[in-house]
Design a protein around this motif. Structure first.
Motif, PDB file in Angstrom:
ATOM      1  N   GLU A   1       0.833  -1.212   0.000  1.00 51.19           N
ATOM      2  CA  GLU A   1       0.000   0.000   0.000  1.00 51.19           C
ATOM      3  C   GLU A   1       0.863   1.257   0.000  1.00 51.19           C
ATOM      4  N   ARG A   2       1.959   1.207   0.756  1.00 47.23           N
ATOM      5  CA  ARG A   2       2.836   2.368   0.871  1.00 47.23           C
ATOM      6  C   ARG A   2       3.837   2.449  -0.283  1.00 47.23           C
ATOM      7  N   SER A   3       4.283   1.308  -0.774  1.00 42.33           N
ATOM      8  CA  SER A   3       5.335   1.277  -1.800  1.00 42.33           C
ATOM      9  C   SER A   3       4.908   0.335  -2.922  1.00 42.33           C
ATOM     10  N   LYS A   4       4.559   0.909  -4.082  1.00 40.04           N
ATOM     11  CA  LYS A   4       4.089   0.106  -5.206  1.00 40.04           C
ATOM     12  C   LYS A   4       5.276  -0.488  -5.958  1.00 40.04           C
ATOM     13  N   VAL A   5       5.812  -1.599  -5.427  1.00 41.00           N
ATOM     14  CA  VAL A   5       6.983  -2.245  -6.032  1.00 41.00           C
ATOM     15  C   VAL A   5       6.636  -3.707  -6.319  1.00 41.00           C
ATOM     16  N   PRO A   6       7.352  -4.353  -7.232  1.00 43.20           N
ATOM     17  CA  PRO A   6       7.090  -5.772  -7.493  1.00 43.20           C
ATOM     18  C   PRO A   6       7.458  -6.637  -6.295  1.00 43.20           C
ATOM     19  N   VAL A   7       6.784  -7.778  -6.195  1.00 39.52           N
ATOM     20  CA  VAL A   7       7.034  -8.739  -5.123  1.00 39.52           C
ATOM     21  C   VAL A   7       7.573 -10.026  -5.753  1.00 39.52           C
ATOM     22  N   ILE A   8       8.695 -10.530  -5.214  1.00 40.96           N
ATOM     23  CA  ILE A   8       9.336 -11.729  -5.762  1.00 40.96           C
ATOM     24  C   ILE A   8       9.120 -12.879  -4.786  1.00 40.96           C
ATOM     25  N   PRO A   9       8.311 -13.901  -5.138  1.00 36.34           N
ATOM     26  CA  PRO A   9       8.150 -15.059  -4.246  1.00 36.34           C
ATOM     27  C   PRO A   9       9.381 -15.971  -4.308  1.00 36.34           C
ATOM     28  N   MET A  10       9.741 -16.520  -3.169  1.00 35.26           N
ATOM     29  CA  MET A  10      10.873 -17.445  -3.094  1.00 35.26           C
ATOM     30  C   MET A  10      10.518 -18.576  -2.130  1.00 35.26           C
TER      31      MET A  10
ATOM     32  N   LEU B   1      20.288 -28.322   0.270  1.00 31.99           N
ATOM     33  CA  LEU B   1      19.090 -27.489   0.317  1.00 31.99           C
ATOM     34  C   LEU B   1      19.044 -26.638  -0.934  1.00 31.99           C
ATOM     35  N   ALA B   2      17.923 -25.989  -1.169  1.00 30.77           N
ATOM     36  CA  ALA B   2      17.750 -25.206  -2.394  1.00 30.77           C
ATOM     37  C   ALA B   2      16.968 -23.942  -2.098  1.00 30.77           C
ATOM     38  N   LEU B   3      17.215 -22.936  -2.929  1.00 33.95           N
ATOM     39  CA  LEU B   3      16.428 -21.705  -2.912  1.00 33.95           C
ATOM     40  C   LEU B   3      15.871 -21.515  -4.309  1.00 33.95           C
ATOM     41  N   ALA B   4      14.533 -21.539  -4.417  1.00 37.20           N
ATOM     42  CA  ALA B   4      13.870 -21.349  -5.708  1.00 37.20           C
ATOM     43  C   ALA B   4      13.233 -19.962  -5.739  1.00 37.20           C
ATOM     44  N   VAL B   5      13.418 -19.269  -6.852  1.00 37.18           N
ATOM     45  CA  VAL B   5      12.902 -17.904  -7.002  1.00 37.18           C
ATOM     46  C   VAL B   5      11.843 -17.900  -8.094  1.00 37.18           C
ATOM     47  N   GLY B   6      10.691 -17.291  -7.793  1.00 37.51           N
ATOM     48  CA  GLY B   6       9.597 -17.242  -8.754  1.00 37.51           C
ATOM     49  C   GLY B   6       9.588 -15.966  -9.570  1.00 37.51           C
ATOM     50  N   LEU B   7       8.604 -15.857 -10.457  1.00 37.41           N
ATOM     51  CA  LEU B   7       8.452 -14.663 -11.284  1.00 37.41           C
ATOM     52  C   LEU B   7       7.896 -13.513 -10.460  1.00 37.41           C
ATOM     53  N   PRO B   8       8.261 -12.267 -10.806  1.00 39.68           N
ATOM     54  CA  PRO B   8       7.749 -11.111 -10.056  1.00 39.68           C
ATOM     55  C   PRO B   8       6.217 -11.045 -10.125  1.00 39.68           C
ATOM     56  N   VAL B   9       5.648 -10.625  -9.026  1.00 39.91           N
ATOM     57  CA  VAL B   9       4.197 -10.432  -8.935  1.00 39.91           C
ATOM     58  C   VAL B   9       3.930  -8.927  -8.883  1.00 39.91           C
ATOM     59  N   ALA B  10       3.040  -8.450  -9.730  1.00 36.94           N
ATOM     60  CA  ALA B  10       2.722  -7.021  -9.751  1.00 36.94           C
ATOM     61  C   ALA B  10       2.094  -6.602  -8.426  1.00 36.94           C
ATOM     62  N   PRO B  11       2.279  -5.347  -7.992  1.00 37.94           N
ATOM     63  CA  PRO B  11       1.760  -4.908  -6.686  1.00 37.94           C
ATOM     64  C   PRO B  11       0.268  -5.149  -6.506  1.00 37.94           C
TER      65      PRO B  11
ATOM     66  N   GLN C   1       1.191 -16.754  -0.944  1.00 43.84           N
ATOM     67  CA  GLN C   1       1.384 -18.025  -0.257  1.00 43.84           C
ATOM     68  C   GLN C   1       1.276 -19.196  -1.236  1.00 43.84           C
ATOM     69  N   ALA C   2       0.317 -19.109  -2.149  1.00 46.10           N
ATOM     70  CA  ALA C   2       0.174 -20.171  -3.150  1.00 46.10           C
ATOM     71  C   ALA C   2       1.419 -20.252  -4.036  1.00 46.10           C
ATOM     72  N   GLN C   3       1.978 -19.086  -4.405  1.00 45.28           N
ATOM     73  CA  GLN C   3       3.182 -19.058  -5.234  1.00 45.28           C
ATOM     74  C   GLN C   3       4.372 -19.688  -4.506  1.00 45.28           C
ATOM     75  N   VAL C   4       4.558 -19.323  -3.236  1.00 45.55           N
ATOM     76  CA  VAL C   4       5.682 -19.863  -2.465  1.00 45.55           C
ATOM     77  C   VAL C   4       5.515 -21.356  -2.248  1.00 45.55           C
ATOM     78  N   LEU C   5       4.289 -21.792  -1.963  1.00 43.18           N
ATOM     79  CA  LEU C   5       4.043 -23.220  -1.756  1.00 43.18           C
ATOM     80  C   LEU C   5       4.339 -24.011  -3.020  1.00 43.18           C
ATOM     81  N   ALA C   6       3.961 -23.475  -4.169  1.00 48.22           N
ATOM     82  CA  ALA C   6       4.240 -24.156  -5.435  1.00 48.22           C
ATOM     83  C   ALA C   6       5.752 -24.230  -5.695  1.00 48.22           C
ATOM     84  N   LEU C   7       6.458 -23.178  -5.351  1.00 52.54           N
ATOM     85  CA  LEU C   7       7.918 -23.186  -5.534  1.00 52.54           C
ATOM     86  C   LEU C   7       8.587 -24.197  -4.603  1.00 52.54           C
ATOM     87  N   ARG C   8       8.065 -24.307  -3.370  1.00 51.40           N
ATOM     88  CA  ARG C   8       8.673 -25.236  -2.411  1.00 51.40           C
ATOM     89  C   ARG C   8       8.406 -26.681  -2.775  1.00 51.40           C
TER      90      ARG C   8
END
Length: 628
Positions: free
Chosen positions: A559-568, A598-608, A617-624
């Motif tokens: 709400e305060r900062s309209k920036v992309p969100v990256i799920p991991m 162990l692994a770190l998976a990074v997803g596609l950016p999500v628009a604000p 949460q669904a994006q992170v769960l799918a990545l995990r």
């Protein structure tokens, strides 16, 4: 990219011709200087009445002098003109200098040769800013460490081969002088041919007005660089390495003859193993850094410089031979392998130290001011090398032996490292993170290039262990501001690391509403400044291995900062010692063993506008997936 990708750069026009231009320049510099020094050492009376000891101090000093005086102007020129054109101009100057030197060689005119020494110092001064500013302009970010490693390897191998060639050619009787004169001109011509294939590299600031006041410009250069604290202290760290290396290299001739009782071949052996160590360490940086700028290697390199510098002192005390030796007989002496191993490892850890520093400076400094930043670093390098000569003279005046000089330099290196890393704790934090994922765990990154190279973004990830932030931070190509529970933020030792990384502590509103509101203000400010911010939307560590519900904090941030969100998503950490797995601590530790995967998976950016807690949460769960 494959693990051998840095070598593939040599076959590409954007790197190969530039590498060979740099290599041949370093080779020719040292061929000429070494031939001159050897000739003046063994045949001085036919050239001059000046004492050889004076000449052996004066000639290297005259070579360094242009770095101090003209580096600032060289940086301006490299920012104003196309770097390919600059490289060709420098090579033409080199040919002219070597033709003058050739006349000096054939006419036995020492002052023409000394003038050529100053000229080659100027040649190197002009090329230095071009060299390191060219790389970030023509290499991808993930190629930068490998490219710098190749350049450093090529520089030191060129220095080594040039010194050996100079000593061998000038010793050939009676044609040695003619061979050196012709050889240096020929190498300069080959360097010009290589430079002609360097692709165009447009100037970042073609309208720059060149200042005629070299001293005022030098001060302005350093003042501008000092505004970026991390870059300036990295420049100082780079110059410190040249201080350390200059002391080591300057003592090798006397160490070889007075302590090892060897001939000139023994000195060449010491120089060879040191240079090969630097080359090996420089090349290994790409593999150890995972194709990114990994400044965690800098403290690792500094530790090695101290440890093996100290061990070189003790190894020297254990060398008891007093008979004259050659290379072949030296290797049969007790304790020599330890001495040579120390020198190689000092070189290797020097490579670990210097290459990430170069890459950090290239990626963190102002692009339009890059050549002038490198020029400023060259000024500091020259001043530190001059200071190293003064330090050696001071230690000799105090009665130090050469092994004691090695010991004092190694201890001083430790003190400098502690001081620098206390000023820029990011180095130490990255080192601890790097150690974690290269000792306790084996980390695989998946699509980590989706983390943006610049600009603000929020990273969201599942929360599995107390070291989640270290794993993510070590995998990221950029520094990250982590938002974490205030209790974890206060954890002994780990809390110090988190404070060092400028983490943002947060508390639930019912516990500390002021701290919660302050955290949101700090997050908004960090995003406004273009930083990466990482949050764990579950708000607490999992106690079952399964993800908890994502809370609404992410919505307040967006709400305060309209920036992309990256799920991991972190995979494979559950059950380790630093999780809340209720199982027996020792049982799960032995079950997992060292170097657990162990692994770190990074997803596609999500628009604000789409970054709701449920969607993320669904994006992170799918990545995990199923691997907890």
């Amino acid at each position: 990219m494959s693990q051998s990708s840095q070598f593939s750069l040599l076959a590409q026009r954007r790197f190969g011709p530039f590498f060979w231009t740099q290599f041949l320049g370093a080779f020719n510099d040292n061929l000429f200087k070494t031939a001159l020094l050897v000739m003046l050492t063994f045949d001085a009376l036919s050239w001059t009445t000046i004492a050889p000891a004076t000449l052996n101090v004066m000639i290297p000093a005259l070579f360094i002098l242009p770095y101090v005086v003209f580096s600032a102007t060289a940086g301006q020129l490299a920012d104003k003109f196309d770097k390919a054109r600059m490289a060709r101009a420098v090579k033409l100057i080199e040919i002219a200098i070597m033709l003058v030197a050739g006349i000096g060689w054939m006419s036995h005119n020492l002052w023409l040769l000394i003038g050529a020494v100053v000229g080659m110092g100027m040649h190197s001064t002009l090329f230095g800013p071009v060299k390191y500013a060219y790389l970030p302009q023509n290499l991808k970010p993930e190629e930068l460490v490998g490219g710098n490693g190749l350049i450093e390897m090529g520089t030191f191998v060129g220095i080594l081969l040039g010194q050996i060639s100079g000593a061998l050619l000038v010793a050939v009787k009676p044609q040695g002088i003619a061979l050196v004169a012709a050889g240096t001109v020929l190498v300069a011509l080959v360097g010009l041919a290589a430079s002609w294939r360097i692709p165009a590299s447009p100037a970042p600031e073609p309208g720059l007005k060149i200042s005629g006041n070299v001293f005022a410009e030098s001060i302005r250069n350093l003042a501008f660089s000092s505004k970026n604290r991390t870059v300036f202290l990295s420049m100082m760290g780079n110059s410190w390495f040249w201080f350390y290396g200059a002391i080591m290299l300057s003592q090798f001739p006397l160490y070889a003859s007075s302590y090892l009782h060897g001939d000139y071949g023994v000195f060449v052996l010491l120089l060879t193993v040191f240079s090969l160590g630097i080359g090996l360490g420089s090349l290994l940086c790409e593999r150890l850094s995972g194709h990114k700028v990994e400044i965690g290697l800098v403290p690792f390199g500094s530790i090695g410089l101290t440890v093996f510098g100290i061990d070189l002192y003790f190894a020297s005390l254990g060398y008891t031979n007093t008979a004259a030796v050659t290379v072949s007989t030296l290797l049969a002496q007790a304790g020599v392998i330890r001495i040579l191993a120390d020198i190689v490892l000092i070189g290797v850890f020097g490579g670990f130290y210097i290459v990430p520093l170069f890459a950090l400076i290239q990626t963190r400094c102002e692009p339009s001011h890059m050549s002038r930043t490198i020029a400023g670093m060259n000024i500091l390098n020259a001043l530190f090398m001059i200071a190293s000569a003064g330090a050696v003279m001071g230690m000799f005046a105090l009665g130090f032996t050469i092994p004691q000089i090695f010991l004092a330099t190694a201890i001083l290196n430790a003190l400098v490292a502690v001081y620098v890393f206390s000023l820029v704790p990011e180095f130490l934090m990255r080192f601890l993170a790097w150690m974690l994922i290269h000792t306790v765990h084996r980390v695989k990154t998946i699509d980590v290039e989706r983390i943006p190279e610049d600009g603000a973004a929020v990273l969201v990830c599942n929360h599995v262990s107390y070291v989640d932030a270290l794993v993510i931070g070590a995998a990221s190509p950029r520094p990250i501001r982590f938002v974490m529970d205030h209790r974890i933020f206060k954890t002994p030792f780990l809390g110090w690391i988190f404070r060092t990384a400028k983490a943002i502590p947060i508390a639930p509103a019912k516990e500390d509403p002021w701290l919660m509101e302050k955290a949101y203000v700090d997050i908004a400010q960090a995003l406004h400044q273009g930083d990466l911010v990482c949050i764990f939307p579950e708000g607490r560590l999992t106690t079952t291995g399964e993800m908890n519900e994502f809370r609404g904090g992410i919505s307040k941030i967006i709400e305060r900062s309209k920036v992309p969100v990256i799920p991991m998503a972190l995979r494979g950490l559950w059950g380790s010692m630093l999780t809340r797995d209720p199982g027996a601590l020792f049982e799960r530790s032995f079950t997992r063993g060292l170097r657990s995967r162990l692994a770190l998976a990074v997803g596609l950016p999500v628009a604000p506008q789409d970054a709701t807690p449920e969607h993320l949460q669904a994006q992170v769960l799918a990545l995990r997936g199923d691997w907890k």
